[in-house]
Design a protein around this motif. Sequence first.
Motif, PDB file in Angstrom:
ATOM      1  N   HIS A  90     -40.315  42.864 -31.010  1.00 15.58           N
ATOM      2  CA  HIS A  90     -41.181  41.710 -30.755  1.00 15.58           C
ATOM      3  C   HIS A  90     -40.570  40.859 -29.637  1.00 15.58           C
ATOM      4  CE1 HIS A  90     -41.784  42.789 -35.080  1.00 15.58           C
ATOM      5  NE2 HIS A  90     -43.019  42.857 -34.633  1.00 15.58           N
ATOM      6  N   PRO A  91     -41.108  40.939 -28.431  1.00 15.11           N
ATOM      7  CA  PRO A  91     -40.495  40.316 -27.261  1.00 15.11           C
ATOM      8  C   PRO A  91     -40.263  38.812 -27.363  1.00 15.11           C
ATOM      9  CG  PRO A  91     -42.204  41.865 -26.597  1.00 15.11           C
ATOM     10  CD  PRO A  91     -42.294  41.735 -28.076  1.00 15.11           C
ATOM     11  N   ALA A  92     -41.103  38.096 -28.109  1.00 15.38           N
ATOM     12  CA  ALA A  92     -40.962  36.637 -28.177  1.00 15.38           C
ATOM     13  C   ALA A  92     -40.183  36.179 -29.405  1.00 15.38           C
ATOM     14  CB  ALA A  92     -42.340  35.975 -28.165  1.00 15.38           C
ATOM     15  N   MET A  93     -39.571  37.098 -30.136  1.00 18.24           N
ATOM     16  CA  MET A  93     -38.827  36.763 -31.358  1.00 18.24           C
ATOM     17  C   MET A  93     -37.345  36.717 -31.013  1.00 18.24           C
ATOM     18  SD  MET A  93     -39.090  38.821 -34.970  1.00 18.24           S
ATOM     19  CE  MET A  93     -38.106  38.393 -36.397  1.00 18.24           C
ATOM     20  N   ASN A  94     -36.803  35.512 -30.852  1.00 16.63           N
ATOM     21  CA  ASN A  94     -35.410  35.376 -30.454  1.00 16.63           C
ATOM     22  C   ASN A  94     -34.792  34.132 -31.076  1.00 16.63           C
ATOM     23  OD1 ASN A  94     -36.121  33.112 -28.575  1.00 16.63           O
ATOM     24  ND2 ASN A  94     -37.218  34.776 -27.557  1.00 16.63           N
ATOM     25  N   ALA A  95     -33.479  34.035 -31.015  1.00 16.24           N
ATOM     26  CA  ALA A  95     -32.753  32.912 -31.614  1.00 16.24           C
ATOM     27  C   ALA A  95     -31.365  32.825 -30.993  1.00 16.24           C
ATOM     28  CB  ALA A  95     -32.657  33.086 -33.125  1.00 16.24           C
ATOM     29  N   THR A  96     -30.627  31.786 -31.355  1.00 11.79           N
ATOM     30  CA  THR A  96     -29.257  31.621 -30.872  1.00 11.79           C
ATOM     31  C   THR A  96     -28.312  31.415 -32.045  1.00 11.79           C
ATOM     32  OG1 THR A  96     -29.528  29.218 -30.597  1.00 11.79           O
ATOM     33  CG2 THR A  96     -30.005  30.610 -28.686  1.00 11.79           C
ATOM     34  N   LEU A  97     -27.074  31.812 -31.842  1.00  7.44           N
ATOM     35  CA  LEU A  97     -26.007  31.627 -32.818  1.00  7.44           C
ATOM     36  C   LEU A  97     -24.833  30.980 -32.094  1.00  7.44           C
ATOM     37  CD1 LEU A  97     -24.777  32.274 -35.675  1.00  7.44           C
ATOM     38  CD2 LEU A  97     -23.917  34.384 -34.634  1.00  7.44           C
ATOM     39  N   THR A  98     -24.350  29.870 -32.609  1.00  7.69           N
ATOM     40  CA  THR A  98     -23.236  29.165 -31.974  1.00  7.69           C
ATOM     41  C   THR A  98     -21.965  29.371 -32.793  1.00  7.69           C
ATOM     42  OG1 THR A  98     -24.693  27.479 -31.037  1.00  7.69           O
ATOM     43  CG2 THR A  98     -22.346  26.932 -31.212  1.00  7.69           C
ATOM     44  N   VAL A  99     -20.930  29.889 -32.143  1.00  4.29           N
ATOM     45  CA  VAL A  99     -19.616  30.038 -32.763  1.00  4.29           C
ATOM     46  C   VAL A  99     -18.798  28.794 -32.413  1.00  4.29           C
ATOM     47  CG1 VAL A  99     -17.503  31.408 -32.884  1.00  4.29           C
ATOM     48  CG2 VAL A  99     -19.719  32.541 -32.618  1.00  4.29           C
ATOM     49  N   ALA A 100     -18.432  28.018 -33.441  1.00  2.00           N
ATOM     50  CA  ALA A 100     -17.739  26.749 -33.232  1.00  2.00           C
ATOM     51  C   ALA A 100     -16.220  26.923 -33.298  1.00  2.00           C
ATOM     52  CB  ALA A 100     -18.185  25.733 -34.285  1.00  2.00           C
ATOM     53  N   SER A 101     -15.519  25.945 -32.803  1.00  6.60           N
ATOM     54  CA  SER A 101     -14.057  25.950 -32.851  1.00  6.60           C
ATOM     55  C   SER A 101     -13.589  25.782 -34.295  1.00  6.60           C
ATOM     56  CB  SER A 101     -13.492  24.806 -32.007  1.00  6.60           C
ATOM     57  OG  SER A 101     -13.920  24.896 -30.663  1.00  6.60           O
ATOM     58  N   PRO A 102     -12.430  26.314 -34.632  1.00  7.83           N
ATOM     59  CA  PRO A 102     -11.893  26.126 -35.991  1.00  7.83           C
ATOM     60  C   PRO A 102     -11.792  24.637 -36.323  1.00  7.83           C
ATOM     61  CG  PRO A 102     -10.648  27.786 -34.825  1.00  7.83           C
ATOM     62  CD  PRO A 102     -11.560  27.165 -33.806  1.00  7.83           C
ATOM     63  N   GLY A 103     -12.261  24.262 -37.502  1.00  4.55           N
ATOM     64  CA  GLY A 103     -12.207  22.865 -37.920  1.00  4.55           C
ATOM     65  C   GLY A 103     -13.405  22.042 -37.500  1.00  4.55           C
ATOM     66  N   ALA A 104     -14.261  22.576 -36.636  1.00  4.82           N
ATOM     67  CA  ALA A 104     -15.452  21.823 -36.210  1.00  4.82           C
ATOM     68  C   ALA A 104     -16.460  21.765 -37.352  1.00  4.82           C
ATOM     69  CB  ALA A 104     -16.076  22.498 -34.998  1.00  4.82           C
ATOM     70  N   ALA A 105     -17.247  20.692 -37.362  1.00  3.63           N
ATOM     71  CA  ALA A 105     -18.265  20.531 -38.402  1.00  3.63           C
ATOM     72  C   ALA A 105     -19.361  21.577 -38.208  1.00  3.63           C
ATOM     73  CB  ALA A 105     -18.857  19.121 -38.333  1.00  3.63           C
ATOM     74  N   VAL A 106     -19.726  22.255 -39.277  1.00  5.44           N
ATOM     75  CA  VAL A 106     -20.793  23.256 -39.230  1.00  5.44           C
ATOM     76  C   VAL A 106     -21.799  22.955 -40.343  1.00  5.44           C
ATOM     77  CG1 VAL A 106     -19.310  25.040 -38.248  1.00  5.44           C
ATOM     78  CG2 VAL A 106     -19.517  24.841 -40.738  1.00  5.44           C
ATOM     79  N   ALA A 107     -22.980  23.504 -40.214  1.00  8.32           N
ATOM     80  CA  ALA A 107     -24.028  23.266 -41.200  1.00  8.32           C
ATOM     81  C   ALA A 107     -23.656  23.896 -42.542  1.00  8.32           C
ATOM     82  CB  ALA A 107     -25.346  23.839 -40.706  1.00  8.32           C
ATOM     83  N   SER A 108     -23.937  23.174 -43.614  1.00 13.40           N
ATOM     84  CA  SER A 108     -23.695  23.694 -44.954  1.00 13.40           C
ATOM     85  C   SER A 108     -24.871  24.560 -45.382  1.00 13.40           C
ATOM     86  CB  SER A 108     -23.539  22.537 -45.944  1.00 13.40           C
ATOM     87  OG  SER A 108     -24.793  21.870 -46.109  1.00 13.40           O
ATOM     88  N   PRO A 109     -24.722  25.377 -46.419  1.00  9.19           N
ATOM     89  CA  PRO A 109     -25.864  26.154 -46.920  1.00  9.19           C
ATOM     90  C   PRO A 109     -27.061  25.277 -47.266  1.00  9.19           C
ATOM     91  CG  PRO A 109     -23.829  27.004 -47.844  1.00  9.19           C
ATOM     92  CD  PRO A 109     -23.462  25.743 -47.107  1.00  9.19           C
ATOM     93  N   ASP A 110     -26.793  24.081 -47.820  1.00 12.46           N
ATOM     94  CA  ASP A 110     -27.902  23.177 -48.146  1.00 12.46           C
ATOM     95  C   ASP A 110     -28.598  22.686 -46.877  1.00 12.46           C
ATOM     96  OD1 ASP A 110     -27.456  23.433 -50.838  1.00 12.46           O
ATOM     97  OD2 ASP A 110     -26.292  21.572 -51.029  1.00 12.46           O
ATOM     98  N   ASP A 111     -27.822  22.380 -45.841  1.00 15.22           N
ATOM     99  CA  ASP A 111     -28.408  21.948 -44.565  1.00 15.22           C
ATOM    100  C   ASP A 111     -29.306  23.047 -43.993  1.00 15.22           C
ATOM    101  OD1 ASP A 111     -27.039  19.541 -44.647  1.00 15.22           O
ATOM    102  OD2 ASP A 111     -25.341  20.294 -43.482  1.00 15.22           O
ATOM    103  N   ILE A 112     -28.814  24.286 -44.072  1.00 15.60           N
ATOM    104  CA  ILE A 112     -29.582  25.416 -43.541  1.00 15.60           C
ATOM    105  C   ILE A 112     -30.872  25.605 -44.338  1.00 15.60           C
ATOM    106  CG2 ILE A 112     -29.565  27.911 -43.186  1.00 15.60           C
ATOM    107  CD1 ILE A 112     -26.544  27.677 -42.646  1.00 15.60           C
ATOM    108  N   ALA A 113     -30.790  25.454 -45.664  1.00 14.36           N
ATOM    109  CA  ALA A 113     -31.968  25.609 -46.514  1.00 14.36           C
ATOM    110  C   ALA A 113     -33.016  24.560 -46.186  1.00 14.36           C
ATOM    111  CB  ALA A 113     -31.573  25.530 -47.980  1.00 14.36           C
TER     112      ALA A 113
END
Length: 229
Positions: free
Chosen positions: A21-44
Amino acid sequence: PPTAIRIDAPNGTYVFHCRVHPAMNATLTVASPGAAVASPDDIAVAAAQQVKADTAAAEATMAAANKAGRVKHANGTSTWILRVGAETPDHHVDILEMLPSTVTIAPGDKVLWRSSGRNEPHTVTFPKDLGTDTVAICRGSDGSVVECQGPPDELLFGGGNAVRNITSPTTESDSGLVMPAVTSIGYGVSPSAALTSWRVSFKGAEAGTYTYVCQIHDGMNGEIVVAGS
């Protein structure tokens, strides 16, 4: 089953997409160790918001597309304009339906289907799935074709049968792939060769109900009712 991929990569933003599907795309960001990342609840919560917005957009798109257009001709016949599938403006949701699903026409009328979605190719096939437009291919380590034991490595897409006049509910008429030119690139088809619409005539057709399907998407079907004279 879900596919889990271990990410062991430098910091940065990575783009990924669906090859089908040509228009089906997304991004994934790899953060530095210790950086704030989204929690499972945030993602939900974010996912629920996205689903809610996509559902509302899909309902609006379907309501707008679920109406047949009509062009009347001087000879008394008409061309009816339908949709083979539809897609939200942001390309996030595909409507896998023939829109509208049932239309009543007169003998001698024509019906034109248009495809507007970028993600999905379709077929307009009377009177049922003919099993001619997709063939699953799996290959061994040496490149030879083998029996599939899981998801196919390739899908081969065939063409239609070029029958454009339908006279009885048993007439076999198959468009082959119908898709916008931009979608054809993802399937290795030249944009100039993409079939973006399909039209058939019911000249000389007997009264009755004519069923048709998309050979790619199970459950995507419609009916043309030819009224009696």
